[in-house]
Write a protein that holds these residues in place. Structure first.
Motif, PDB file in Angstrom:
ATOM      1  N   GLY A 106     -23.033 -43.563 -59.316  1.00 30.12           N
ATOM      2  CA  GLY A 106     -22.756 -44.515 -60.384  1.00 30.12           C
ATOM      3  C   GLY A 106     -21.304 -44.456 -60.818  1.00 30.12           C
ATOM      4  O   GLY A 106     -20.647 -43.419 -60.708  1.00 30.12           O
TER       5      GLY A 106
ATOM      6  N   GLY B 242     -24.309 -48.155 -53.856  1.00 24.78           N
ATOM      7  CA  GLY B 242     -24.543 -48.974 -55.035  1.00 24.78           C
ATOM      8  C   GLY B 242     -23.609 -50.165 -55.105  1.00 24.78           C
ATOM      9  O   GLY B 242     -22.612 -50.252 -54.380  1.00 24.78           O
ATOM     10  N   ASN B 243     -23.918 -51.085 -55.997  1.00 24.79           N
ATOM     11  CA  ASN B 243     -23.125 -52.321 -56.120  1.00 24.79           C
ATOM     12  C   ASN B 243     -21.683 -52.066 -56.524  1.00 24.79           C
ATOM     13  O   ASN B 243     -20.799 -52.862 -56.211  1.00 24.79           O
ATOM     14  CB  ASN B 243     -23.788 -53.264 -57.130  1.00 24.79           C
ATOM     15  CG  ASN B 243     -25.104 -53.815 -56.614  1.00 24.79           C
ATOM     16  OD1 ASN B 243     -25.289 -53.983 -55.411  1.00 24.79           O
ATOM     17  ND2 ASN B 243     -26.021 -54.102 -57.517  1.00 24.79           N
ATOM     18  N   ASN B 244     -21.426 -50.968 -57.222  1.00 27.42           N
ATOM     19  CA  ASN B 244     -20.070 -50.674 -57.692  1.00 27.42           C
ATOM     20  C   ASN B 244     -19.432 -49.543 -56.894  1.00 27.42           C
ATOM     21  O   ASN B 244     -18.528 -48.861 -57.384  1.00 27.42           O
ATOM     22  CB  ASN B 244     -20.073 -50.337 -59.185  1.00 27.42           C
ATOM     23  CG  ASN B 244     -20.975 -49.153 -59.518  1.00 27.42           C
ATOM     24  OD1 ASN B 244     -21.553 -48.546 -58.616  1.00 27.42           O
ATOM     25  ND2 ASN B 244     -21.098 -48.840 -60.790  1.00 27.42           N
ATOM     26  N   GLU B 245     -19.885 -49.338 -55.657  1.00 20.77           N
ATOM     27  CA  GLU B 245     -19.389 -48.234 -54.835  1.00 20.77           C
ATOM     28  C   GLU B 245     -18.809 -48.724 -53.510  1.00 20.77           C
ATOM     29  O   GLU B 245     -19.052 -48.159 -52.442  1.00 20.77           O
ATOM     30  CB  GLU B 245     -20.527 -47.230 -54.592  1.00 20.77           C
ATOM     31  CG  GLU B 245     -20.995 -46.574 -55.882  1.00 20.77           C
ATOM     32  CD  GLU B 245     -22.228 -45.691 -55.711  1.00 20.77           C
ATOM     33  OE1 GLU B 245     -22.444 -44.820 -56.580  1.00 20.77           O
ATOM     34  OE2 GLU B 245     -22.971 -45.875 -54.734  1.00 20.77           O
TER      35      GLU B 245
ATOM     36  N   LYS C 203     -27.244 -51.721 -48.864  1.00 20.27           N
ATOM     37  CA  LYS C 203     -26.980 -52.288 -50.194  1.00 20.27           C
ATOM     38  C   LYS C 203     -28.039 -53.360 -50.403  1.00 20.27           C
ATOM     39  O   LYS C 203     -27.884 -54.494 -49.974  1.00 20.27           O
ATOM     40  CB  LYS C 203     -25.571 -52.894 -50.270  1.00 20.27           C
ATOM     41  CG  LYS C 203     -24.448 -51.878 -50.158  1.00 20.27           C
ATOM     42  CD  LYS C 203     -23.084 -52.537 -50.233  1.00 20.27           C
ATOM     43  CE  LYS C 203     -22.769 -53.055 -51.614  1.00 20.27           C
ATOM     44  NZ  LYS C 203     -21.373 -53.571 -51.725  1.00 20.27           N
TER      45      LYS C 203
ATOM     46  N   LEU D 207     -33.311 -52.918 -55.551  1.00 21.12           N
ATOM     47  CA  LEU D 207     -33.890 -51.635 -55.939  1.00 21.12           C
ATOM     48  C   LEU D 207     -35.300 -51.488 -55.379  1.00 21.12           C
ATOM     49  O   LEU D 207     -35.676 -50.415 -54.897  1.00 21.12           O
ATOM     50  CB  LEU D 207     -33.900 -51.507 -57.464  1.00 21.12           C
ATOM     51  CG  LEU D 207     -34.529 -50.232 -58.043  1.00 21.12           C
ATOM     52  CD1 LEU D 207     -33.872 -48.981 -57.492  1.00 21.12           C
ATOM     53  CD2 LEU D 207     -34.450 -50.268 -59.567  1.00 21.12           C
TER      54      LEU D 207
ATOM     55  N   ASN E 136     -28.458 -37.832 -58.602  1.00 13.25           N
ATOM     56  CA  ASN E 136     -28.398 -39.229 -59.020  1.00 13.25           C
ATOM     57  C   ASN E 136     -29.791 -39.852 -59.029  1.00 13.25           C
ATOM     58  O   ASN E 136     -30.787 -39.208 -58.698  1.00 13.25           O
ATOM     59  CB  ASN E 136     -27.444 -40.030 -58.118  1.00 13.25           C
ATOM     60  CG  ASN E 136     -27.851 -39.992 -56.655  1.00 13.25           C
ATOM     61  OD1 ASN E 136     -29.032 -39.916 -56.315  1.00 13.25           O
ATOM     62  ND2 ASN E 136     -26.880 -40.047 -55.754  1.00 13.25           N
TER      63      ASN E 136
ATOM     64  N   LEU F  39     -31.253 -42.030 -57.116  1.00 15.54           N
ATOM     65  CA  LEU F  39     -31.957 -42.141 -55.846  1.00 15.54           C
ATOM     66  C   LEU F  39     -32.688 -40.852 -55.496  1.00 15.54           C
ATOM     67  O   LEU F  39     -33.767 -40.876 -54.886  1.00 15.54           O
ATOM     68  CB  LEU F  39     -30.986 -42.514 -54.728  1.00 15.54           C
ATOM     69  CG  LEU F  39     -30.309 -43.886 -54.836  1.00 15.54           C
ATOM     70  CD1 LEU F  39     -29.555 -44.213 -53.557  1.00 15.54           C
ATOM     71  CD2 LEU F  39     -31.308 -44.993 -55.150  1.00 15.54           C
TER      72      LEU F  39
END
Length: 296
Positions: free
Chosen positions: A151, A180-183, A199, A202, A220, A222
């Motif tokens: 995250g 993740g979307n921001n990674e 990607k 969920l 995390n 996951l």
């Protein structure tokens, strides 16, 4: 029937660890509603039997809709009790149940301790909705997942991506790297390896994880999905406390360095004592690889 509003202000992994408490409240005869910040609750709790309504909130201002509607307010473990006491008074809720996280007490047990006076039955098994989804899974090989992120707000939990690369290159089979979307920077780093970058939604990620032979990753959300779906996991811990948020099954391994200064993460404030991160920097891939061999 008494009505309870459970407030969860943390992430997806912590919500999974709160589900035994939610189940126990329902099974003890209460009507249970859940207010959570974020858009993950209705996915991981789909088809559950123990929550009447789920409210996914964007700000604390939305709590005003609960004014004088509940008998009890419960805050999940890790929430600041002073904040909850203030909110309870503001919402005119009769009784408030909240505690500071106790050192070395697992979140499942901590959540149950918070509501102990309300319970006449206890169910310690976490809940998660699992979709039958095998699009990324291959037959006749080991399917191994890597939860390399943490995250955007908790990058300090990440093990060195170069060491992940070393580990991935040692492992044979169908290798899946969850991003993740921001990674995006992690996606760019791993895309040239012999891996499948995932990607996805969920719901599909949960379905994929449930079919893995092994999941390796940082502390995390996951990894908590891995624990809940009862697959083999190896979680890499640095400054967070494996006794509080680690796995709770025999096939959930926690790996960390024995250092006097760890764990130094304060879950009530999201703050760390140091900025050196030696607890992660000095953990070599060979040590993780040795544990992986038990499951490959």
């Amino acid at each position: 029937m008494k009505k309870i509003l459970v407030l969860h202000s943390w992430g997806m992994g912590d919500l999974i660890l709160a589900t035994p408490m939610l189940k126990s409240l329902k099974e003890s005869g209460y009507k249970v509603d859940l207010a959570v910040f974020g858009g993950f609750a209705k996915v991981i709790l789909k088809n559950n039997y123990f929550i009447d309504k789920i409210y996914e909130l964007k700000s604390y201002k939305e709590l005003i809709k609960f004014f004088m509607k509940y008998d009890y307010l419960v805050a999940t473990a890790g929430t600041n009790p002073k904040k909850i006491k203030f909110l309870g008074k503001m919402l005119m809720i009769k009784k408030i149940f909240s505690m500071e996280q106790k050192r070395d007490i697992h979140r499942i047990d901590m959540n149950l301790e918070i509501v102990k006076p309300l319970l006449n039955t206890i169910d310690k098994e976490p809940y998660i909705y699992i979709k039958n989804y095998k699009d990324y899974i291959k037959k006749d090989v080991k399917n191994v997942g890597f939860a390399v992120g943490s995250g955007f707000k908790q990058k300090f939990k990440r093990w060195d991506k170069e060491k992940y690369r070393e580990l991935i290159n040692k492992i044979d089979g169908n290798k899946l790297v969850f991003i993740g979307n921001n990674e995006n920077e992690l996606e760019e780093f791993f895309k040239d390896l012999d891996v499948t970058i995932i990607k996805d939604s969920l719901e599909n990620v949960i379905g994929t994880i449930a079919n893995l032979d092994l999941l390796i990753g940082n502390d995390n959300g996951l990894m908590h999905i891995g624990y809940a779906t009862n697959i083999n996991t190896i979680t890499i811990f640095g400054m967070t406390n494996e006794k509080e948020t680690g796995g709770y099954r025999k096939n959930n391994e926690s790996i960390f360095l024995n250092m006097d200064c760890r764990p130094c993460f304060d879950p009530s404030t999201d703050k760390l004592v140091c900025d050196r991160y030696d607890c992660l920097k000095n953990l070599e891939s060979e040590k993780v690889w040795k544990i992986c061999q038990k499951y490959l």
